[in-house]
Design a protein around this motif. Structure first.
Motif, PDB file in Angstrom:
ATOM      1  N   ASN A  19      81.432  -6.014  62.447  1.00 64.09           N
ATOM      2  CA  ASN A  19      81.684  -4.976  63.441  1.00 64.09           C
ATOM      3  C   ASN A  19      80.364  -4.345  63.879  1.00 64.09           C
ATOM      4  OD1 ASN A  19      83.437  -3.169  64.954  1.00 64.09           O
ATOM      5  ND2 ASN A  19      82.719  -1.605  63.541  1.00 64.09           N
ATOM      6  N   LYS A  24      85.654   6.159  67.151  1.00 69.29           N
ATOM      7  CA  LYS A  24      86.545   5.409  68.040  1.00 69.29           C
ATOM      8  C   LYS A  24      87.320   6.309  68.998  1.00 69.29           C
ATOM      9  CE  LYS A  24      87.335   1.134  65.576  1.00 69.29           C
ATOM     10  NZ  LYS A  24      88.312   0.190  65.032  1.00 69.29           N
ATOM     11  N   SER A  47      78.865  -1.327  66.583  1.00 64.27           N
ATOM     12  CA  SER A  47      79.260  -0.210  67.440  1.00 64.27           C
ATOM     13  C   SER A  47      78.029   0.605  67.802  1.00 64.27           C
ATOM     14  CB  SER A  47      80.310   0.667  66.758  1.00 64.27           C
ATOM     15  OG  SER A  47      79.704   1.472  65.761  1.00 64.27           O
ATOM     16  N   ASN A  48      78.215   1.519  68.760  1.00 66.66           N
ATOM     17  CA  ASN A  48      77.101   2.364  69.174  1.00 66.66           C
ATOM     18  C   ASN A  48      77.013   3.639  68.348  1.00 66.66           C
ATOM     19  OD1 ASN A  48      79.351   3.665  70.132  1.00 66.66           O
ATOM     20  ND2 ASN A  48      78.670   3.768  72.267  1.00 66.66           N
ATOM     21  N   ARG A  60      82.510  -2.775  75.745  1.00 65.12           N
ATOM     22  CA  ARG A  60      81.248  -3.406  75.359  1.00 65.12           C
ATOM     23  C   ARG A  60      80.629  -4.123  76.556  1.00 65.12           C
ATOM     24  NH1 ARG A  60      78.182  -2.897  70.590  1.00 65.12           N
ATOM     25  NH2 ARG A  60      76.759  -4.643  70.533  1.00 65.12           N
ATOM     26  N   PHE A 106      82.610   5.638  72.938  1.00 71.17           N
ATOM     27  CA  PHE A 106      82.597   4.587  71.924  1.00 71.17           C
ATOM     28  C   PHE A 106      82.487   3.208  72.575  1.00 71.17           C
ATOM     29  CE2 PHE A 106      84.896   1.361  69.478  1.00 71.17           C
ATOM     30  CZ  PHE A 106      84.169   1.386  68.302  1.00 71.17           C
ATOM     31  N   SER A 107      81.689   2.354  71.962  1.00 72.14           N
ATOM     32  CA  SER A 107      81.548   0.957  72.368  1.00 72.14           C
ATOM     33  C   SER A 107      81.468   0.109  71.114  1.00 72.14           C
ATOM     34  CB  SER A 107      80.282   0.778  73.208  1.00 72.14           C
ATOM     35  OG  SER A 107      80.043  -0.594  73.466  1.00 72.14           O
ATOM     36  N   GLY A 108      82.296  -0.938  71.042  1.00 72.38           N
ATOM     37  CA  GLY A 108      82.309  -1.749  69.829  1.00 72.38           C
ATOM     38  C   GLY A 108      82.586  -3.215  70.079  1.00 72.38           C
TER      39      GLY A 108
END
Length: 193
Positions: A76, A83, A78-79, A127, A88-90
């Motif tokens: 995983n 969440k 993420s930034n 993303r 959030f970006s993942g």
């Protein structure tokens, strides 16, 4: 760069899964059947996590050196935002695999055939950096893939750490099923969920 990555992993090369519930066999772990158990985890906090586990039975059936391997992984990225946050970006990538290996008698006893079936899931959540063949950006979605890997190898080295004679070669091929042949869908023209 978002900090230091910590890694924790163990490999047991002489594991015995049939004795896992036998208290007398734990010294410190149940051993003696030549099985291989591997567990590994990596993380640097909220930005990156990776988990891997695999198990190999080298003598499936007990009479011939047929290996059976099952494994799984999840990674995983993420930034760092939670969440629930709109920022959030993942990217999550997970997979499972099952493999069977067997020793061949032709052309000689050093040849091994290994076949592995793998399932992979990629999950995008707001993303950037991914696009279709025509350049259309893909920000969200869940994507699955099934593949078959076939490997033929030959290993005749005399010592694994410091070989003085022999050779080691392998040929691998990976196949993905033609999904469009199983349905009337035109996958390049389907909308991205």
């Amino acid at each position: 760069f978002n900090g230091v990555i910590g890694t924790l992993g163990v490999v047991f090369n002489n594991f015995s899964i049939r004795n896992i519930f036998n208290k007398e066999a734990w010294s410190p772990l149940p051993m003696g059947d030549g099985q291989r158990l591997s567990i590994r985890a990596q993380t640097n906090g909220r930005f990156y996590q990776s988990y891997n586990a695999s198990f190999t039975e080298p003598w499936l059936g007990g009479k011939k050196p047929n290996s059976f391997t099952v494994g799984g992984y999840y990674t995983n990225f993420s930034n760092g935002f939670l969440k629930e946050s709109v920022n959030f970006s993942g990217l999550g990538i997970g997979g499972l695999s099952v493999g069977l290996g067997t020793r061949l008698k032709w052309p000689d006893d050093f040849f091994v055939s290994s076949t592995t079936i793998s399932f992979q899931n990629i999950n995008l959540n707001n993303r950037t950096g991914f696009s279709l063949d025509d350049g259309t950006p893909v920000l969200n979605g869940s994507f699955n893939n099934i593949s078959i890997n076939q490997t033929f190898s030959r290993n005749s080295i005399d010592q694994p750490l410091f070989p003085t004679s022999g050779s080691k070669i392998s040929l691998s091929m990976q196949f993905t099923p033609p999904y469009s042949a199983f349905s009337d869908k035109n996958y390049p023209e389907l909308p991205i969920d």
